[in-house]
Scaffold this active site. Structure first.
Site, PDB file in Angstrom:
ATOM      1  N   GLY A  28       0.818  -1.215   0.000  1.00 41.41           N
ATOM      2  CA  GLY A  28       0.000   0.000   0.000  1.00 41.41           C
ATOM      3  C   GLY A  28       0.844   1.254   0.000  1.00 41.41           C
ATOM      4  N   HIS A  34       4.613   1.791  -7.850  1.00 42.04           N
ATOM      5  CA  HIS A  34       3.600   0.731  -7.851  1.00 42.04           C
ATOM      6  C   HIS A  34       2.736   0.818  -9.113  1.00 42.04           C
ATOM      7  CE1 HIS A  34       4.165   1.542  -3.391  1.00 42.04           C
ATOM      8  NE2 HIS A  34       4.465   0.260  -3.460  1.00 42.04           N
ATOM      9  N   GLN A  58       7.802  -8.830   8.226  1.00 38.75           N
ATOM     10  CA  GLN A  58       9.021  -8.445   7.497  1.00 38.75           C
ATOM     11  C   GLN A  58       9.634  -7.149   8.003  1.00 38.75           C
ATOM     12  OE1 GLN A  58       6.886  -8.206   3.620  1.00 38.75           O
ATOM     13  NE2 GLN A  58       8.196  -6.465   3.207  1.00 38.75           N
ATOM     14  N   GLN A 145      12.603  -3.246  -9.580  1.00 37.64           N
ATOM     15  CA  GLN A 145      14.069  -3.289  -9.480  1.00 37.64           C
ATOM     16  C   GLN A 145      14.571  -2.539  -8.242  1.00 37.64           C
ATOM     17  OE1 GLN A 145      16.451  -4.802 -11.296  1.00 37.64           O
ATOM     18  NE2 GLN A 145      18.057  -3.837 -10.067  1.00 37.64           N
ATOM     19  N   LYS A 146      13.808  -1.553  -7.802  1.00 39.42           N
ATOM     20  CA  LYS A 146      14.122  -0.806  -6.578  1.00 39.42           C
ATOM     21  C   LYS A 146      14.556  -1.740  -5.443  1.00 39.42           C
ATOM     22  CE  LYS A 146      13.468   2.355  -3.191  1.00 39.42           C
ATOM     23  NZ  LYS A 146      12.937   1.556  -2.119  1.00 39.42           N
ATOM     24  N   ASP A 147      13.885  -2.898  -5.339  1.00 41.58           N
ATOM     25  CA  ASP A 147      14.219  -3.888  -4.311  1.00 41.58           C
ATOM     26  C   ASP A 147      14.916  -5.067  -4.991  1.00 41.58           C
ATOM     27  OD1 ASP A 147      12.811  -2.759  -1.787  1.00 41.58           O
ATOM     28  OD2 ASP A 147      11.331  -2.581  -3.369  1.00 41.58           O
ATOM     29  N   VAL A 173      11.299   3.553 -10.660  1.00 39.30           N
ATOM     30  CA  VAL A 173      10.737   4.868 -10.989  1.00 39.30           C
ATOM     31  C   VAL A 173      11.307   5.884 -10.009  1.00 39.30           C
ATOM     32  CG1 VAL A 173       8.628   6.242 -11.197  1.00 39.30           C
ATOM     33  CG2 VAL A 173       8.635   3.836 -11.893  1.00 39.30           C
ATOM     34  N   ARG A 184       8.295   5.239   2.015  1.00 37.83           N
ATOM     35  CA  ARG A 184       8.913   5.845   3.198  1.00 37.83           C
ATOM     36  C   ARG A 184       9.386   7.283   2.953  1.00 37.83           C
ATOM     37  NH1 ARG A 184      10.527   0.402   3.623  1.00 37.83           N
ATOM     38  NH2 ARG A 184       9.989  -0.585   5.616  1.00 37.83           N
TER      39      ARG A 184
HETATM   40  P1  AMP Z   1       6.286  -2.117  -1.376  1.00 37.94           P
HETATM   41  O1  AMP Z   1       4.867  -1.642  -1.332  1.00 37.94           O
HETATM   42  O2  AMP Z   1       7.279  -1.103  -0.963  1.00 37.94           O
HETATM   43  O3  AMP Z   1       6.475  -3.461  -0.724  1.00 37.94           O
HETATM   44  O4  AMP Z   1       6.589  -2.347  -2.913  1.00 37.94           O
HETATM   45  C1  AMP Z   1       5.757  -3.155  -3.709  1.00 37.94           C
HETATM   46  C2  AMP Z   1       6.423  -3.383  -5.034  1.00 37.94           C
HETATM   47  O5  AMP Z   1       6.639  -2.127  -5.674  1.00 37.94           O
HETATM   48  C3  AMP Z   1       7.797  -4.044  -4.898  1.00 37.94           C
HETATM   49  O6  AMP Z   1       7.961  -4.995  -5.934  1.00 37.94           O
HETATM   50  C4  AMP Z   1       8.734  -2.884  -5.056  1.00 37.94           C
HETATM   51  O7  AMP Z   1      10.004  -3.257  -5.562  1.00 37.94           O
HETATM   52  C5  AMP Z   1       7.990  -2.029  -6.070  1.00 37.94           C
HETATM   53  N1  AMP Z   1       8.464  -0.659  -6.003  1.00 37.94           N
HETATM   54  C6  AMP Z   1       8.608   0.115  -4.893  1.00 37.94           C
HETATM   55  N2  AMP Z   1       9.152   1.309  -5.213  1.00 37.94           N
HETATM   56  C7  AMP Z   1       9.380   1.288  -6.544  1.00 37.94           C
HETATM   57  C8  AMP Z   1       9.932   2.213  -7.483  1.00 37.94           C
HETATM   58  N3  AMP Z   1      10.376   3.419  -7.106  1.00 37.94           N
HETATM   59  N4  AMP Z   1      10.010   1.837  -8.778  1.00 37.94           N
HETATM   60  C9  AMP Z   1       9.569   0.618  -9.181  1.00 37.94           C
HETATM   61  N5  AMP Z   1       9.028  -0.298  -8.351  1.00 37.94           N
HETATM   62  C10 AMP Z   1       8.929   0.023  -7.060  1.00 37.94           C
END
Ligand code: AMP
Length: 277
Positions: A28, A34, A58, A145-147, A173, A184
């Site tokens: 979220g 996202h 996590q 790719q961020k993670d 992105v 964050r």
């Molecule tokens: P999160 O909600 O932070 O767990 O992220 C959910 C998904 O969105 C994960 O696969 C992240 O790697 C991806 N994500 C988060 N930030 C970015 C970003 N800046 N660019 C591309 N994907 C992202």
């Protein structure tokens, strides 16, 4: 768009859904990163499932979990705007019902970097992703790719457990100043927000040295450390030059590598990376 909060509701919604099914797992607080995953999923699938679940297991720090941004109404509106078909937004006890007692432990690729800095983190990620993969039975799942290490861990897990969901990695992105979008980022003070693009500057500086022919991994790490040292609000946790497939620290740069780092700004911990070659 259908919103379901139960495992059985998700299964029922997917029973007659046209394939292929694309899955976008999120916690979220949705942003343009996202949205890029949702768009890719929308373009490649007949049915798009987005999951919104702030997975408590996590988080290494209770405070980080407590202050993690949440705004479900806004998230749902955004999913609708991106054409998602099914939203799975379960409460914790639906994901981990009474008696839950199985954990997915991925080996070497989950050990260094984020795995070392955040004990148990990838075990929790692999476990929740395995549950989501099992529930959705998706043809493809979209990650950022961020993670980068998370992508490598999920790939390993899906391959080893014979889960027939293709793991698709989408580009990071960024804000115009280079800061990678992250849920964050809203927790940064104005001064910290102004300082935060130093991560991308450090990654770019090392990438430029690599482009100029530098193949000594430690020289690339030094470049990143030097750039970070120029920003007083940045407290680096690690900088890394690692093999892209194994995430093992490189000595000499040969095949595809990932430059990455974790940096604290006050209470907020940011990560970023740049794949090379
Ligand atoms: P999160 O909600 O932070 O767990 O992220 C959910 C998904 O969105 C994960 O696969 C992240 O790697 C991806 N994500 C988060 N930030 C970015 C970003 N800046 N660019 C591309 N994907 C992202």
């Amino acid at each position: 768009m259908l919103v379901t909060r139960t495992r059985s509701g998700l299964r029922a919604a997917l029973a007659g859904a046209p394939r292929p099914v694309g899955l976008v797992p999120t916690m979220g607080a949705l942003h343009e990163g996202h949205r890029s995953l949702m768009r890719r999923a929308r373009a490649e699938n007949h049915t798009v499932v987005v999951t919104i679940f702030v997975n408590p297991t996590q988080f290494n720090e209770q405070a980080d979990f407590a202050r993690y941004p949440r705004d479900e109404d806004r998230d749902l509106a955004l999913c609708e705007a991106e054409g998602a078909d099914i939203i799975f937004a379960p409460p914790v006890e639906e994901v981990y019902p009474p008696g839950f007692d199985t954990h997915v432990v991925v080996g070497a690729v989950a050990a260094p970097l984020e795995g070392a800095a955040r004990p148990g983190h990838f075990e929790a990620v692999a476990t929740v992703v395995a549950i989501l993969f099992g529930l959705a039975g998706a043809d493809a799942a979209y990650f950022g790719q961020k993670d980068a290490q998370q992508c490598a861990v999920v790939r390993r897990m899906a391959a080893d457990l014979a889960i027939p969901t293709e793991v698709v990695v989408c580009p990071t992105v960024r804000e115009p100043d280079g800061l990678a979008l992250s849920s964050r980022n809203v927790l940064l003070s104005p001064a910290e927000r102004a300082a935060a693009p130093v991560l991308y500057r450090a990654l770019r500086a090392a990438a430029a040295r690599h482009e100029a022919g530098e193949r000594d991994a430690e020289a690339l790490r030094s470049t990143m450390r030097e750039v970070l040292a120029g920003e007083p609000l940045a407290r680096p946790e690690y900088v890394s030059v690692a093999d892209a497939a194994t995430m093992a620290e490189a000595d000499q740069v040969e095949g595809p590598i990932i430059l990455s780092m974790a940096v604290r700004f006050g209470a907020v911990r940011l990560i970023d990376n740049l794949p090379l070659g």
